[in-house]
Every structure is written in C-alpha cells, then in structure tokens.
Design a protein around this motif. Structure first.
Motif, short mmCIF file in Angstrom:
data_model
loop_
_atom_site.label_atom_id
_atom_site.label_comp_id
_atom_site.label_asym_id
_atom_site.label_seq_id
_atom_site.Cartn_x
_atom_site.Cartn_y
_atom_site.Cartn_z
N ARG A 1 13.73 3.17 -2.84
CA ARG A 1 12.48 3.39 -2.12
C ARG A 1 12.60 3.04 -0.64
NH1 ARG A 1 7.26 -0.29 -3.23
NH2 ARG A 1 6.37 0.04 -1.16
N VAL B 1 0.82 -1.22 0.00
CA VAL B 1 0.00 0.00 0.00
C VAL B 1 0.85 1.26 0.00
CG1 VAL B 1 -1.92 -1.17 1.14
CG2 VAL B 1 -0.26 0.08 2.53
N THR B 2 2.11 1.17 0.41
CA THR B 2 2.97 2.35 0.37
C THR B 2 3.66 2.49 -0.99
OG1 THR B 2 4.79 1.08 1.38
CG2 THR B 2 3.39 2.39 2.85
N GLY B 3 3.50 1.50 -1.84
CA GLY B 3 4.11 1.55 -3.17
C GLY B 3 3.27 2.26 -4.20
N VAL B 4 2.02 2.56 -3.86
CA VAL B 4 1.11 3.26 -4.76
C VAL B 4 0.38 4.35 -3.98
CG1 VAL B 4 0.76 1.37 -6.40
CG2 VAL B 4 -0.64 1.48 -4.34
N SER B 5 -0.10 5.36 -4.69
CA SER B 5 -0.74 6.50 -4.01
C SER B 5 -2.22 6.63 -4.32
CB SER B 5 -0.03 7.80 -4.41
OG SER B 5 1.33 7.76 -4.01
N GLU B 6 -2.73 5.80 -5.22
CA GLU B 6 -4.15 5.88 -5.58
C GLU B 6 -4.76 4.49 -5.66
OE1 GLU B 6 -4.30 7.90 -9.29
OE2 GLU B 6 -3.84 9.88 -8.44
N ALA C 1 -4.66 2.56 -0.94
CA ALA C 1 -3.26 2.98 -1.08
C ALA C 1 -3.00 4.17 -0.18
CB ALA C 1 -2.98 3.34 -2.54
N GLY D 1 0.51 5.56 -0.16
CA GLY D 1 1.70 6.26 -0.63
C GLY D 1 2.85 6.10 0.36
N GLN E 1 7.77 -10.27 -4.49
CA GLN E 1 7.22 -8.91 -4.49
C GLN E 1 8.10 -7.97 -3.67
OE1 GLN E 1 3.30 -9.76 -2.99
NE2 GLN E 1 2.43 -10.16 -5.04
N THR F 1 -6.87 1.00 -4.62
CA THR F 1 -6.77 0.01 -3.56
C THR F 1 -5.84 -1.12 -4.00
OG1 THR F 1 -8.71 -1.21 -4.37
CG2 THR F 1 -9.10 0.50 -2.70
N VAL F 2 -5.39 -1.87 -3.01
CA VAL F 2 -4.53 -3.02 -3.24
C VAL F 2 -5.17 -4.22 -2.57
CG1 VAL F 2 -2.24 -4.01 -2.96
CG2 VAL F 2 -2.49 -1.53 -3.23
#
Length: 287
Positions: free
Chosen positions: A143, A84-89, A105, A107, A135, A91-92
């Motif tokens: 990052r 969830v910290t790998g994307v900013s918009e 997400a 960010g 993953q 859902t995961v």
C-alpha cells in the motif's frame, strides 16, 4: 564525555515568533476543516510539519508546551492521513488538536507512500504513541509503494525493517542487512547522493547500532548523523535559510528508541530537542 553538535544559525527574533504563530493558526483552521473533507489532508500534514519546525526554530530545546503541542499535532495528522486513506467509505475517528474528530474516508492518495510513512512513524516514536506506531506498522508494504522511479528500492526494505522490529516479526537481521546493502550509494539511483548520505542513510546506521545494543558506538554514530544533517542543511544559502533543517527528525526518533531502551545518549544538540528526547512532556494532555 558528552559531545556537542551546534545547530547552524536559524532565522530568529520577532519575525520567527510571528511566523510560528501564523502557521499555527493556519494549521488550526485546516484541522477543523478535516471534519468536512480530507481530500487535502496531505497538505494539512505539510502545514503541521512546518508548524513543528517553526516552533523548534524559536524553542530548540522544546521547553515550551506549544512546541510539544506542535509535535503532537504533526503526529496526529500524519497518522490520520494513513487512517483515512486506508478506507474508502464512512468515517474514521481520530484525535487531532485535543479533540476527537470523525474524519471522512478518502481512499488511496499518492502521497500516502513510504516516504510519508517514515515521517509519520518518526513522529509517533518521538511522541511515544505505541498505539499509532502499531497502526502504522500494520499497513501492508504494497500500500506504501509509489510509482516506479519515485523512490529507490531500499526505502521499502527500510519500512519493512521498522515494521518487523516493532511488531516483533521474524527476519529482522536479514532485512536490516538487505536495507544497508540496498542503500549503498553505488546502488541507489533516485535519491541525490548528498540527500542519501546526509539525511536518508544516517537513521539506518543509527538503528543498526540501536538493535545491536551498541552503547559504545551509538552516541558517536548519533553525533555523526547530526554533523551530516548540519552539512546537508548548510550546503548553500537556500538550504541554510530553510527551517526544515531545524531538527533532525529521523535521528531524533532513533535516539528516542535508544533513550527508552536505556542506551546512554552522550550527545547534546539543538537538532535533538532535549525535552522531546527525554519525553519530559509525555502525559501533558491526551494524544
């Protein structure tokens, strides 16, 4: 001959059972809340780790399914943190506590760093979750960088080594040598020396024996790692009472790699829960 490394005395009895159940119930509520917000997923990961350690206090061989469930939950929350910290918009989709969940997400979070990555990776190794291992290993090293002064440079070399090993990238030997050199106590400036020598460096040394397929040297190195773990967690009364010392997470993960690679493990210890090491619970429920 099998060596034994006895775990130091841990708080036991009814109070330990009650505490383990209380933190488990707290964790379940926190996990359910993640579907509404993941802003404090790092705190949830901390609770999941606390639950795992509390379970290992009362079940040092991980012979109970509740301890396996605590291990899997910790692994799932740790991996979800990086998802969830790998994307900013959006859902995961993440499976946590036996349920597929659409997590919002969030960010970048400052706690999604190399130190947290190592813990999440150890848990994925222990649970033999190769998908999550992959993953995690595909996360770019940049990052995972924390603000300057939080970690010594060796930790990034170490993450790079593990990612290189698992993804079968070139340069493993050179990267491992660089990690060993950068983790020399004379070079390290941030980590306290007792933490470095007792907790942080032993998994690197164990991995060195593992990748060399050093059957004769692996178990002695593992026994030494557990003795150093014990020495660190018994240095004073506060550490001795801290349940974080109930298992040696890094050495356990490397021992799991060795076990699966058919390197004999000639060490027994409650720091190294037998049922986790020997993957006895694998397949009990979807992870």
């Amino acid at each position: 001959m099998t060596a034994s490394v006895h775990r130091h005395a841990m708080p036991g009895g009814p109070d330990a059972e009650t505490f383990a159940e209380r933190v488990h119930q707290h964790l379940v509520k926190d996990i359910d809340c993640l579907e509404e917000s993941t802003d404090v997923i790092d705190s949830t990961f901390g609770t999941a780790l606390l639950t795992l350690h509390a379970r290992c206090v009362i079940d040092p061989r991980a012979a109970m399914v509740e301890t396996w469930e605590a291990t899997v939950n910790a692994m799932q929350v740790g991996s979800a943190l990086f998802a969830v910290t790998g994307v900013s918009e959006g859902t995961v989709e993440c499976r946590i506590n036996r349920k597929l969940r659409a997590l919002p997400a969030v960010g970048p979070l400052p706690t999604a760093d190399a130190g947290t990555w190592l813990t999440a990776f150890w848990l994925a190794v222990i649970c033999r979750d190769q998908t999550r291992m992959t993953q995690l290993c595909e996360i770019p090293l940049d990052r995972l960088r924390a603000p300057e002064g939080q970690y010594d440079e060796y930790i990034y070399h170490w993450v790079d080594v593990l990612q290189t090993y698992w993804l079968q990238r070139p340069g493993l030997v050179d990267k491992l040598i660089a990690t060993i050199e950068a983790s020399n106590p004379e070079v390290v400036q941030v980590a306290p020396r007792d933490l470095l020598q007792g907790i942080l460096y032993p998994p690197i040394n164990l991995f060195y024996h593992f990748v060399r397929k050093d059957e004769a040297g692996f178990s002695p190195a593992l026994a030494d790692a557990l003795k150093l773990h014990k020495a660190y967690w018994t240095l004073n009364e506060d550490r001795e009472a801290d349940i974080d010392g109930s298992i040696a997470l890094g050495p356990l993960a490397i021992a799991c790699l060795a076990h699966d690679g058919e390197i004999p493990i000639e060490v027994e210890s409650d720091y190294l829960p037998k049922h986790l090491l020997q993957r006895i619970w694998l397949g009990e429920f979807p992870t």
